[in-house]
Design an enzyme around this catalytic site. Structure first.
Site, PDB file in Angstrom:
ATOM      1  N   LEU A 118      -5.717  40.343 -54.985  1.00 53.03           N
ATOM      2  CA  LEU A 118      -5.078  40.694 -56.265  1.00 53.03           C
ATOM      3  C   LEU A 118      -6.109  41.295 -57.222  1.00 53.03           C
ATOM      4  O   LEU A 118      -7.252  40.853 -57.273  1.00 53.03           O
ATOM      5  CB  LEU A 118      -4.490  39.441 -56.925  1.00 53.03           C
ATOM      6  CG  LEU A 118      -3.370  38.730 -56.177  1.00 53.03           C
ATOM      7  CD1 LEU A 118      -2.909  37.509 -56.990  1.00 53.03           C
ATOM      8  CD2 LEU A 118      -2.215  39.672 -55.928  1.00 53.03           C
ATOM      9  N   ASP A 172     -12.627  24.054 -56.147  1.00 56.65           N
ATOM     10  CA  ASP A 172     -12.576  25.457 -55.764  1.00 56.65           C
ATOM     11  C   ASP A 172     -11.954  26.297 -56.897  1.00 56.65           C
ATOM     12  O   ASP A 172     -12.423  27.384 -57.220  1.00 56.65           O
ATOM     13  CB  ASP A 172     -11.756  25.579 -54.478  1.00 56.65           C
ATOM     14  CG  ASP A 172     -11.866  26.953 -53.884  1.00 56.65           C
ATOM     15  OD1 ASP A 172     -13.006  27.408 -53.661  1.00 56.65           O
ATOM     16  OD2 ASP A 172     -10.815  27.596 -53.675  1.00 56.65           O
ATOM     17  N   LYS A 197     -13.556  29.378 -59.399  1.00 64.88           N
ATOM     18  CA  LYS A 197     -12.938  30.670 -59.731  1.00 64.88           C
ATOM     19  C   LYS A 197     -12.863  30.858 -61.247  1.00 64.88           C
ATOM     20  O   LYS A 197     -13.071  31.961 -61.762  1.00 64.88           O
ATOM     21  CB  LYS A 197     -11.536  30.752 -59.113  1.00 64.88           C
ATOM     22  CG  LYS A 197     -11.570  30.740 -57.590  1.00 64.88           C
ATOM     23  CD  LYS A 197     -10.171  30.740 -57.000  1.00 64.88           C
ATOM     24  CE  LYS A 197     -10.257  30.613 -55.481  1.00 64.88           C
ATOM     25  NZ  LYS A 197      -8.948  30.505 -54.842  1.00 64.88           N
TER      26      LYS A 197
END
Ligand code: ADP
Ligand code: ASP
Ligand code: MG
Length: 834
Positions: free
Chosen positions: A622, A687, A691
């Site tokens: 994306l 995780d 990001k």
């Protein structure tokens, strides 16, 4: 039987085969098929010795001259020729062996005589010995072509080719040779002829040779004498290449050259043609083709008077090794006539030939490049010639510099074409090659530079890249071919040819590595099969060696794609970027790891003029990071980022409606491969926090992982237990999660796992109860969603949404970065012709 007519319309073809094309009986038979005459035409076939035979003979003569035991070597040669003779299909073996044995007996006698011969006689005998290989291969080829019954005569060129040494090298006595040929023809009227290459005779009838590699020259001399219509030199490469393929793996085959171009290339060391080959053809306009005997369907290189305008003004590059510079300097030389003349006369008198000359316009020095073994002699001669001027102080002396070679760029198109020299020097400068002397031929068909011998290969490759490669040629190394790496390689393999053809983007996969092994290649690897090269025979992985290989001097750009999840690899980015290697990665370690390392990486890309791209670290394929960048680059102000950044957690909360316990959904997600093997890696939220850190830093915030308030979905008691136990006790998650869902529902809300960066810089990750009209409540399956609230997108935030996990889309995100870099490398401007 008809004689070879002398009428040029008779379609006489001359074929020459080099040693490689005659390596064994199978090759000889294949060569014979290529040389078969066309209908109504005639053939002359010129052969070299079988591969390696001349080297063996030269060594054998030296042994014999020194009184050593030459018998085993002699026997080995005889055995090799016998072996070939027995394997030639359809040959009259008895006659052939007898002929070979007669040659072997003569060789035996010559070797025996050498130890006792005088100096003069020894040279003559040696010349006879060196040519023995051609005498034998001509008999073998003669037999392979069907011999006398098929209309073939065998010519020992020592009967017709009359040559003598002259001041400028070997000189052919054309008239005497034609007379000899006429006499020979009277005795051998067969239509077709097999002739020995390399060997010739002196005017007084002694055997001699045309110098190493001289069969090419034999072929064109005989083409002239026989009045051939065309000559084909069959060798082991596709034709004349743009550079020596052993040094430049990307060398391309040239479809056509003019005689002048071919001469210059051969003179400057392109081994495929002996330097004197072209001369006999030029006056008569006989065309020459260089073709591959191992791949006869390829067209090869045609050499004739016209040549061909090519895409690049330079046709070929070559290197002459083992050269030296002699430099005469002195302030008293300026304006004094005759200095150059004296210098060259001195060199001439001592038999030193000059390859390159350059003189500064200040006339303060004259510099010439000569062969290294002759350099000391040349220096003594010059010092002698200028002894008075040196004593008087007008001339300082003669400097000698060895360890050099000459790189020459050759092409008719250089005439009147601006920027050729600039491009050559630019290419050499990029490879950090220092230029000792420069000369451009008055014909403008050649630019030569003297450089250090140690730089030869690097310089040749860099110069080659400057002229032949697309400026968007990228040397690519891929690390970590796990799921994402494999998907990337598959995508590359599909698109690379089209990219090269349509966009000039030439991505060359030259290195591949896993955590343990690596495979480095000079030639581009096929991405489809490259992964298989990491088997047991591959080298142990050494990231520094890997990077050094990818950063090839001869290719304009280098890029490493790190598809590993390793922090050790991320630790190398800084060095790589500083060395000018672009880095692309879906690995989150660098972007979310130690802040000081992150800052150093940012600095390294400035010093190295390199780019670091990591779109696939957030939301896989994306366009998340690029969107954020565009917002900020166009002057927007970021207020907040909200997002669902984990496909796993998105799926869990999209599915969690209270009808099934949360633990059951976790088990199902694990079975579907949506979670990491240990689901705690997802449930911990770490995780996602990584990001968020990457996005925050992209937005200019000095944020680290420790600054993020991360809510783990794993209860304290289950964090450290073994995986098995965790999975057994998974239902302990259910009651608290159900309670949160009930509470949210009571307020008309739903649960989502959200990462949030506030305007003030606060960052958090955890489960939130969101109103039904929140964008995150309208997602499907494993969708990721990132919502940017900015000054411009204040009321209605900008949303990027879509599948944000899985090897295919992640690889596509990586590929997008690779292409963004390649496209940004820019196209080189075209040639301007005067
Ligand atoms: P042959 O035995 O057929 O005469 P050579 O070994 O003499 O063959 O010449 C062919 C070799 O020349 C090739 O295998 C190649 O390695 C080398 N070579 C050097 N420069 C060039 C070039 N510019 N183009 C083609 N081949 C070249
Ligand atoms: N056989 C000779 C050599 O090896 C001549 C040639 O091959 O051209 O030098
Ligand atoms: Mg050759």
């Amino acid at each position: 039987m008809s004689a070879v007519p002398s009428n040029p319309l008779s379609r006489l073809q001359l074929h020459k085969f080099g040693g490689t094309s005659l390596a064994d009986a199978g090759r000889i038979a294949a060569a014979a098929r290529l040389a078969a005459p066309v209908a109504d035409g005639a053939s002359v076939v010129v052969v070299s010795a079988m591969r390696g035979v001349t080297d063996a003979l030269v060594a054998l003569a030296a042994v014999a001259r020194g009184g050593g035991d030459w018998a085993p070597g002699w026997q080995a040669l005889q055995a090799r020729h016998h072996e070939a003779a027995h394997a030639i299909p359809g040959a009259d073996t008895g006659t052939l062996i007898a002929r070979l044995d007669a040659e072997a007996a003569a060789l035996h006698a010559d070797l025996g005589a050498l130890a006792f011969a005088t100096e003069d006689a020894a040279l003559r005998v040696s010349e006879r010995i060196w040519g023995h290989g051609e005498l034998c291969s001509a008999w073998l080829m003669h037999a392979a072509l069907g011999g006398e019954p098929a209309g073939w005569a065998r010519l020992d060129a020592r009967e017709v080719l009359v040559v003598h040494g002259s001041e400028i090298g070997m000189h052919v006595d054309r008239e005497a040779s034609l007379r000899c040929l006429a006499g020979w023809r009277a005795r051998h009227p067969q239509a077709h002829v097999v002739a020995t290459g390399f060997v010739a005779r002196t005017p007084d009838g002694h055997a001699t040779t045309l110098g190493r590699n001289g069969s090419d020259h034999s072929a064109t001399l005989l083409a002239d004498l026989f009045d051939a219509d065309a000559v084909t030199i069959w060798t082991d490469v596709d034709g004349v290449l743009s550079a020596d393929p052993r040094l430049v793996p990307d060398a391309v085959c040239l479809s056509a050259l003019s005689y002048a171009e071919a001469c210059e290339l051969a003179y400057f060391g392109a081994k495929v043609l002996h330097p004197r080959t072209i001369v006999p053809l030029q006056a008569r306009g006989i065309p020459l083709s260089i073709r591959n005997a191992l791949a006869p369907s390829t067209r090869g290189t045609r050499i004739d008077a016209l040549g061909e305008a090519a895409r690049s003004p330079v046709k070929g590059l070559s290197i002459v090794d083992d050269m030296a510079v002699l430099e005469l300097t002195g302030s008293g030389m300026a304006g004094v006539p005759g200095v150059a003349e004296t210098l060259f006369a001195a060199l001439h008198a001592t038999g030193v030939s000059v390859t390159m000359i350059s003189q500064g316009s200040s006339e303060h020095s004259i510099c010439c490049v000569v062969r290294a073994p002759e350099a000391a002699r040349g220096r003594a001669a010059i010092e002698n010639a200028f002894a008075d001027a040196i004593a008087g102080g007008q001339v300082e002396g003669v400097r000698l510099e060895t360890g050099l070679c000459v790189l020459a760029a050759v092409g008719d198109g250089m005439v009147g074409s601006q920027g050729v020299a600039a491009r050559l020097f630019d290419g050499l400068a990029q490879a950090r090659v220092n230029i000792r002397a420069i000369a451009q031929g008055a014909s403008e068909r050649n630019i030569s530079v003297a450089i250090a011998q140690d730089d030869a290969t690097r310089a040749l490759r860099a110069a080659h890249a400057a002229f032949w490669l697309s400026p968007q040629t990228v040397s690519v190394g891929v690390i970590g071919p796990g799921n994402v790496g494999r998907a990337l390689l598959a995508q590359l393999s599909e698109v690379i040819p089209a990219l090269r053809a349509r966009a000039g983007v030439d991505l060359r996969l030259r290195a591949i590595a896993s955590s343990r092994r690596m495979y480095l290649s000079d030639a581009a690897l096929d991405p489809d099969t490259a992964g298989a090269l990491l088997g047991d025979h591959a080298d142990a992985c050494d990231l520094d060696a890997f990077a050094a290989h990818v950063r090839a001097d001869h290719l304009p750009h280098a890029m490493i794609v790190d598809c590993s999840a390793s922090d050790a690899v991320a630790a190398k980015y800084e060095d790589w970027l500083a060395a000018g290697i672009h880095v692309v990665t879906p690995n989150k370690h660098a972007g979310s790891g130690d802040w000081t390392r992150y800052a150093r990486i940012a600095e390294a890309r400035v010093t190295g003029h390199s780019r670091f791209m990591y779109e696939a670290t957030v939301g896989a394929g994306l366009p998340v990071i690029v969107t954020l960048r565009n917002l900020l680059d166009t002057g927007d102000t970021l207020h907040a980022i909200d997002g669902m950044l984990s496909g796993t957690l998105a799926w869990l909360f999209n599915s969690f409606d209270g009808s099934r316990p949360f633990s059951e959904l976790v088990r199902e997600a694990r079975a579907l491969g949506y979670t990491e093997p240990d689901p705690r890696d997802d449930l911990s939220g770490l995780d996602v926090a990584r990001k968020l850190v990457i996005l925050a830093r992209e937005a200019g915030r000095t944020l680290s992982l420790a600054d993020v308030d991360v809510e783990s979905l794993v209860p304290e008691a289950l964090r450290e237990v073994p995986l098995d136990e965790f999975l057994q006790r998974l239902s302990e998650l259910d009651a608290p999660m159900q309670a949160r869902l009930d509470a949210a529902r009571a307020q008309g809300r739903g649960l989502r796992h959200i990462a949030r960066l506030e305007a003030g810089g606060d960052a958090s990750v955890g489960v939130r109860a969101l109103p039904a009209d929140h964008a995150c409540m309208h997602t499907r399956l494993t969708d990721n969603l990132v919502q940017f609230t900015t000054a411009r997108y204040a009321e209605n935030p900008l949303v990027v949404q879509g599948p944000g996990a899985g090897p295919q889309v992640t690889a596509a995100g990586v590929f997008g970065d690779v292409l963004a870099i390649a496209h940004a490398l820019g196209a080189r401007t075209g040639w301007r012709h005067a």
